[in-house]
Write an enzyme that holds these catalytic residues in place. Structure first.
Site, PDB file in Angstrom:
ATOM      1  CG  HIS A  73       7.734  12.809   6.097  1.00 54.84           C
ATOM      2  ND1 HIS A  73       7.332  12.736   4.789  1.00 54.84           N
ATOM      3  CD2 HIS A  73       7.449  11.608   6.644  1.00 54.84           C
ATOM      4  CE1 HIS A  73       6.836  11.523   4.558  1.00 54.84           C
ATOM      5  NE2 HIS A  73       6.889  10.838   5.663  1.00 54.84           N
ATOM      6  CD  GLU A 132       6.367  -1.215   6.287  1.00 54.38           C
ATOM      7  OE1 GLU A 132       6.107  -2.045   7.171  1.00 54.38           O
ATOM      8  OE2 GLU A 132       6.277   0.008   6.440  1.00 54.38           O
ATOM      9  CG  LEU A 182      18.337   3.332  24.966  1.00 55.27           C
ATOM     10  CD1 LEU A 182      19.569   3.944  25.626  1.00 55.27           C
ATOM     11  CD2 LEU A 182      18.771   2.323  23.911  1.00 55.27           C
ATOM     12  CD  GLU A 193       6.965   9.967   0.719  1.00 57.42           C
ATOM     13  OE1 GLU A 193       6.433   9.424   1.716  1.00 57.42           O
ATOM     14  OE2 GLU A 193       8.177  10.053   0.564  1.00 57.42           O
ATOM     15  N   GLY A 226      -6.297  11.395   5.549  1.00 55.27           N
ATOM     16  CA  GLY A 226      -7.137  10.781   6.581  1.00 55.27           C
ATOM     17  C   GLY A 226      -7.001  11.400   7.949  1.00 55.27           C
ATOM     18  CD1 TRP A 275       3.708  -2.397   9.932  1.00 55.73           C
ATOM     19  CD2 TRP A 275       2.191  -0.762  10.051  1.00 55.73           C
ATOM     20  NE1 TRP A 275       4.056  -1.446   9.003  1.00 55.73           N
ATOM     21  CE2 TRP A 275       3.145  -0.424   9.055  1.00 55.73           C
ATOM     22  CE3 TRP A 275       1.145   0.134  10.298  1.00 55.73           C
ATOM     23  CZ2 TRP A 275       3.090   0.758   8.320  1.00 55.73           C
ATOM     24  CZ3 TRP A 275       1.084   1.314   9.556  1.00 55.73           C
ATOM     25  CH2 TRP A 275       2.048   1.625   8.579  1.00 55.73           C
TER      26      TRP A 275
HETATM   27  N1  GLN Z   1      -5.146   7.269   6.802  1.00 55.91           N
HETATM   28  C1  GLN Z   1      -3.904   7.226   7.469  1.00 55.91           C
HETATM   29  C2  GLN Z   1      -3.561   8.608   8.016  1.00 55.91           C
HETATM   30  O1  GLN Z   1      -3.838   9.560   7.383  1.00 55.91           O
HETATM   31  C3  GLN Z   1      -2.798   6.763   6.566  1.00 55.91           C
HETATM   32  C4  GLN Z   1      -1.488   6.719   7.293  1.00 55.91           C
HETATM   33  C5  GLN Z   1      -0.357   6.090   6.515  1.00 55.91           C
HETATM   34  O2  GLN Z   1      -0.357   6.012   5.319  1.00 55.91           O
HETATM   35  N2  GLN Z   1       0.669   5.635   7.192  1.00 55.91           N
HETATM   36  O3  GLN Z   1      -2.979   8.746   9.061  1.00 55.91           O
END
Ligand code: GLN
Ligand code: ZN
Length: 754
Positions: A694, A606, A22, A666, A433, A562
Site C-alpha cells: 500500500h 466482505e 464531485l 496480508e 498476480g 463486487w
Molecule cells: N491477483 C490480484 C492482483 O494481484 C489480487 C488482487 C487482490 O487481492 N485484491 O492484483
C-alpha cells in the site's frame, strides 16, 4: 404548527454527481489545479443541482430531500460536526481522510456489508467533542436561499461511536464517551432549532449489526441513553431516526418506547428474507410513532415489484411514509445514462432516480399512479420469463453437483506429496498476480475501447508487457512467476465481461470512497462461460519461461461481492454457477500446461452477514463455491488462494476450509502476529505477505528477513512461502523492482542461515 413528516422520501442520494462532478472537483483541488473557493463553488452547484433533480423526481414536500452532504465521507462529516474529529478547514478535513507527507490518514473501513468505505474516527481519552454546527447550518441556509426546505442528515451518536476506534494509548472505549458526545449533538440540534429547522435525520445503522465492538443489547442500551436525552431536549428539531442495512432486534423495543417523531426501518426483500417476522414486528412500531417504511431496496439495481411492495405498505396502517431501505449512494444515478444495455434488460433496472419514482408511486398507490404500476408489472413479468435469466443447461450442470460441502480428492497431505514434482525450492518466492498498471497500458486500453487502437495492436501491446514482466521476474530470480494481469481492467469486471449472465454499464459509477468510484457489473441471469477466458495469456506467459507461471482467477465470492447480484435467486445459486464456470477454466488451464493456479478471494470477509446468526449459512455456501472451482483439479495441480487482509478472527475456519494448497494473506503491517493463531487451524502452505504494497516505501533486506524469521517461529520451513501482501497494480515499476529484489535477497539470507 410543526411540519409533518413527508409522505415520500429517501434515506440518501449518491453524492458524486451524475457526471462525477464531485470526483473531478476533489481531484482538481488535490492536484492544485483549482483553489478552495472554486472547489467549494463546484460542490455548492452540485448540491443545488441535486436538490433540483430530486424535486423534479417527485420529492416535492418540505423536508423530503435529505441533505446528506459530505465532501469525502459522511462519517467524517458528522465527526467534524460534533467534534469526534478535529478539523476547521478544507485541508484539515482532507488530511484526516488522505494524510499528507507528515501525517498518516485515519483508517478507512467498510461501511456495513456494502462496498462503500468510511473514515474511522479515533477517539482519545481527552476528546473534547466541541460542536461545529456551522457545517450543517450552512447547508440548510444555502438550500433555503435556493428555495428548498431540506432535511439535514447526521450519523447518530451511537453509530458514530460504535464505528469509531479507540485511539492508541487510550484507556476508554469510544462508547464510554456517549454522554459527552450527546452534549455536542444537543448543541447542534439547538442551533438547528433556532435556525427554524423542523426535521433532522439521525442515522443509527449500528443497531442492525452484531458488531465486534458492541453486541445488540449494549447498542440498544446506548440508544436508550442517548435518545432519552436527545428527545427530552427543549430546543430541537423533530427527530427522524433511521435504521438502514438490516433489521433491529433489541433496538426495536427501545425505539418503540422512546417514540422519536419518525422512524425509518429497512423493509427490503433481502432484509425480510433474513428476518421474516420483521414486517409484523415493525407494525407495532407504526402504532407508537410515525413510520417511514424502507420498502424500495437501495442497494440493488432491480426495478421493484410495486404491487407486492404496496401490499406490504398497506399492512402497516394509514399514517406511514415510504422511503428507501438504505441510502441510494450504493447504486448508480440513472438508467437513462445507459445507451447500450440490451433493450429488454434496461426495463428491469432501477438506479437511484428510478427508485425515487418508485418511492413516489408506492406512496401514491395504483389508483393515482397507474402507469408506474403497469410498467413495474411488465418489468417483473418479462424478467421472470426471459431466457436471459434462465438457462436450463446451466441449471442442469449445477444440479449435478453434490449437495452440501464438496471435497477435492485426494486430501491435502497426499496432494502436497504429489506437488513435490513441481520441484519448488525451500521458501519459494512469488507475487500475488498484478504488476504495475502503467500509464501506457491504461492509455492503450482507453484507445482500444474508443476504437483508436486495433485489436491486434492492443494485443501486441499487452503481449510486450507480459514479456517484460516475465523478464523482470527472471532477472529478479523469483521462483513462481505471474503474467502480471495487464489485460485486466479490473479483477472482477474482466471476468464479468467474458461470462454470460452479466451485463456491464457505461456510466454506472458508484462511490467506493472519497473520489474513488467503481462500475460494478450486474448479474442478470444464470451464469456460464462461453469459452476459455485466461488460457491464451497463461499459455503465452508460460511459453516465455522454464519456471512455473501461475494461472490467475478471481473466485466466485469476490465476483459476486463486487457486482450487483440477482434478487430472484439466492446468492448461493449464482456462486455455484460461477464455481462451475471457473472449474472449467481450471481444467482448460491444466490442459494448457499450467500447474499452479491461484483463485483470489479477497472479498470473502466482505460479504459476511451483519448478524451473527446468518454467518454460518453464508460461509457454508461461500466456501463451497470456492471448493467447486478446485474440485476436479488434478492432485499435482497446486491451487493457491489469496486474501488481502489480516483480521481473520471471524472467518479463520472458513479460510482453512477453502482447502487450498497455498494461502497468501496480508501480514506485513501486523508483523506476522496473526500467524500465532493461524498455524494450528491451517494445514495448507502459507504465504504471509512480507511487504506492504500500500505504500511506495522500499522495505530493506534486513526488515524482510526479520519478518521471514518471525513467520518461521509459527510456520515450519517446508510450508512457508515468501511474497508481498497483495498485487502490485497500484505501484510504480521502480519501487516494485527494488522491493522485489530485496525480498529475494531476504529469502536468500534466511535460507542460508537455516
Ligand atoms: N491477483 C490480484 C492482483 O494481484 C489480487 C488482487 C487482490 O487481492 N485484491 O492484483
Ligand atoms: Zn490482495
Amino acid at each position: 404548527m410543526t411540519a409533518p413528516f413527508p409522505k415520500a422520501t429517501i434515506e440518501g442520494y449518491p453524492r458524486v454527481g451524475a457526471h462525477r462532478e464531485l470526483k473531478r472537483a476533489l481531484e482538481s483541488y488535490w492536484s492544485g489545479k483549482i483553489d478552495a473557493e472554486t472547489f467549494e463553488s463546484a460542490a455548492h452547484s452540485l448540491r443545488l443541482d441535486t436538490y433540483a433533480r430530486l424535486k423534479e423526481l417527485g420529492l416535492t414536500e418540505d423536508y423530503a430531500i435529505p441533505a446528506d452532504v459530505a465532501y469525502y465521507d459522511h462519517v467524517l462529516e458528522t465527526a467534524l460536526t460534533v467534534g469526534a474529529a478535529q478539523g476547521e478547514s478544507l485541508d484539515n478535513e482532507f488530511t484526516l481522510a488522505r494524510g499528507n507527507k507528515d501525517t498518516a490518514p485515519l483508517e478507512m473501513t467498510k461501511w456495513f456489508d456494502t462496498n462503500y468505505h468510511y473514515i474511522v474516527p479515533e477517539i482519545t481519552d481527552e476528546q473534547a467533542f466541541s460542536a461545529r454546527p456551522q457545517r450543517v447550518l450552512k447547508i440548510v441556509e444555502e438550500a433555503r436561499a435556493a428555495g428548498y426546505t431540506v432535511r439535514p442528515v447526521l450519523v447518530g451518536p451511537v453509530t458514530l461511536l460504535a464505528l469509531s476506534k479507540q485511539a492508541e494509548g487510550a484507556t476508554k472505549q469510544p462508547l464510554d464517551h456517549l454522554n459527552e458526545l450527546v452534549d455536542s449533538y444537543l448543541t447542534v440540534l439547538a442551533e438547528l432549532h433556532d435556525a427554524g429547522v423542523e426535521w433532522i435525520q439521525l442515522a443509527e445503522p449500528a443497531l442492525v449489526a452484531d458488531l465486534a465492538a458492541a453486541d445488540d443489547a449494549t447498542l440498544a442500551a446506548a440508544l436508550k441513553t442517548a435518545y432519552g436525552r436527545i428527545l427530552s431536549a427543549e430546543k430541537r428539531p423533530q427527530v427522524y431516526l433511521t435504521t438502514p442495512y438490516g433489521s433491529l432486534n433489541a433496538g426495536l423495543d427501545v425505539i418503540t418506547e422512546l417514540q422519536p417523531e419518525a422512524v425509518q426501518v429497512d423493509l427490503s426483500v433481502g432484509t425480510l428474507a433474513l428476518d421474516n417476522s420483521y414486517l409484523e414486528r415493525v407494525a407495532k412500531l407504526a402504532e407508537a410513532t410515525h413510520l417511514s417504511a424502507g420498502l424500495v431496496d437501495g442497494r440493488n439495481v432491480w426495478a421493484a415489484n410495486l404491487r407486492d411492495l404496496r401490499e406490504k405498505f398497506e399492512t402497516l396502517g394509514d399514517n406511514v411514509s415510504v422511503t428507501t431501505s438504505v441510502s441510494l449512494q450504493h447504486v448508480p444515478h440513472t438508467v437513462e445514462a445507459e445507451t447500450s444495455l440490451p433493450v429488454d434488460v434496461a426495463t428491469w433496472f432501477a438506479f437511484a432516480d428510478e427508485k425515487i419514482r418508485e418511492v413516489v408511486a408506492l406512496s401514491a398507490g395504483p389508483l393515482d399512479a397507474p402507469e408506474a404500476y403497469a410498467q413495474a408489472d411488465r418489468a417483473v413479468r418479462t424478467r421472470a420469463e426471459s431466457s436471459r435469466t434462465h438457462d436450463q443447461a446451466v441449471q442442469d450442470r449445477t444440479a449435478q453437483l453434490p449437495e452440501g460441502q464438496v471435497q477435492r480428492q485426494p486430501e491435502f497431505a497426499e496432494r502436497n506429496k504429489a506437488q513435490e514434482a513441481l520441484g519448488l525450492p525451500q521458501l519459494p518466492t512469488t507475487t500475488i498476480g498484478s504488476f504495475p498498471q502503467t500509464a501506457e497500458i491504461r492509455a492503450a486500453r482507453a484507445a482500444h475501447r474508443k476504437g483508436e487502437l486495433s485489436d491486434a495492436d492492443y494485443t501486441e501491446a499487452l503481449r510486450n508487457e507480459v514479456k517484460s514482466v516475465i523478464e523482470l521476474q527472471e532477472r529478479l530470480g523469483l521462483d513462481v512467476l505471474v503474467h502480471g494481469e495487464p489485460e485486466r481492467n479490473d479483477m472482477v469486471q474482466y471476468f464479468a465481461e467474458l461470462l454470460d449472465g452479466f451485463v456491464v454499464t457505461e456510466n454506472g459509477w458508484v462511490q467506493s470512497y472519497g473520489s474513488r468510484c467503481t462500475r460494478p457489473p450486474i448479474v442478470v441471469g444464470d451464469i456460464s462461460r462461453p469459452k476459455a477466458m485466461t488460457t491464451e495469456w497463461a499459455k503465452f506467459a508460460q511459453s516465455l519461461s522454464e519456471k512455473h507461471v501461475k494461472g490467475m482467477l478471481t473466485g466466485p465470492v469476490t465476483i459476486l461481492a463486487w457486482s450487483f447480484v440477482r434478487d430472484d435467486v439466492h446468492q448461493s445459486v449464482s456462486a455455484d454457477q460461477l464455481g462451475v464456470a471457473l472449474a472449467d477454466e481450471v481444467c482448460d488451464l491444466e490442459e494448457a500446461g499450467i500447474d499452479i493456479i491461484q483463485i483470489d478471494e479477497p472479498a470473502l470477509r466482505e460479504l459476511l452477514p451483519l448478524r451473527e446468526k446468518d454467518r454460518k449459512a453464508y460461509l457454508d455456501w461461500a466456501v463451497r463455491s470456492f471448493r467447486v472451482v478446485s474440485l476436479q483439479a488434478k492432485p499435482e495441480t497446486q491451487i493457491h488462494t489469496h486474501l488481502c487482509y489480516s483480521e481473520f478472527g471471524q472467518i479463520i475456519d472458513a479460510v482453512a476450509g477453502l482447502d487450498a494448497d497455498v494461502t497468501s494473506i496480508e501480514a506485513a503491517r501486523s508483523r506476522m502476529e496473526l500467524l500465532e493463531d493461524i498455524d494450528e487451524k491451517f494445514h495448507s502452505e502459507i504465504g504471509p505477505g512480507i511487504y506492504d504494497i500500500h505504500s511506495p516505501r522500499i522495505p530493506s533486506v534486513a526488515e524482510m528477513a526479520e519478518l521471514i524469521r518471525a513467520a518461521l517461529k509459527n510456520v515450519p520451513v517446508e510450508r512457508l512461502w515468501v511474497n508481498p501482501d497483495c498485487g502490485l497494480k497500484t505501484r510504480g515499476y521502480e519501487e516494485t523492482e527494488a522491493s522485489l529484489r530485496n525480498m529475494v535477497l531476504a529469502r536468500d539470507e534466511v535460507r542460508a542461515s537455516l
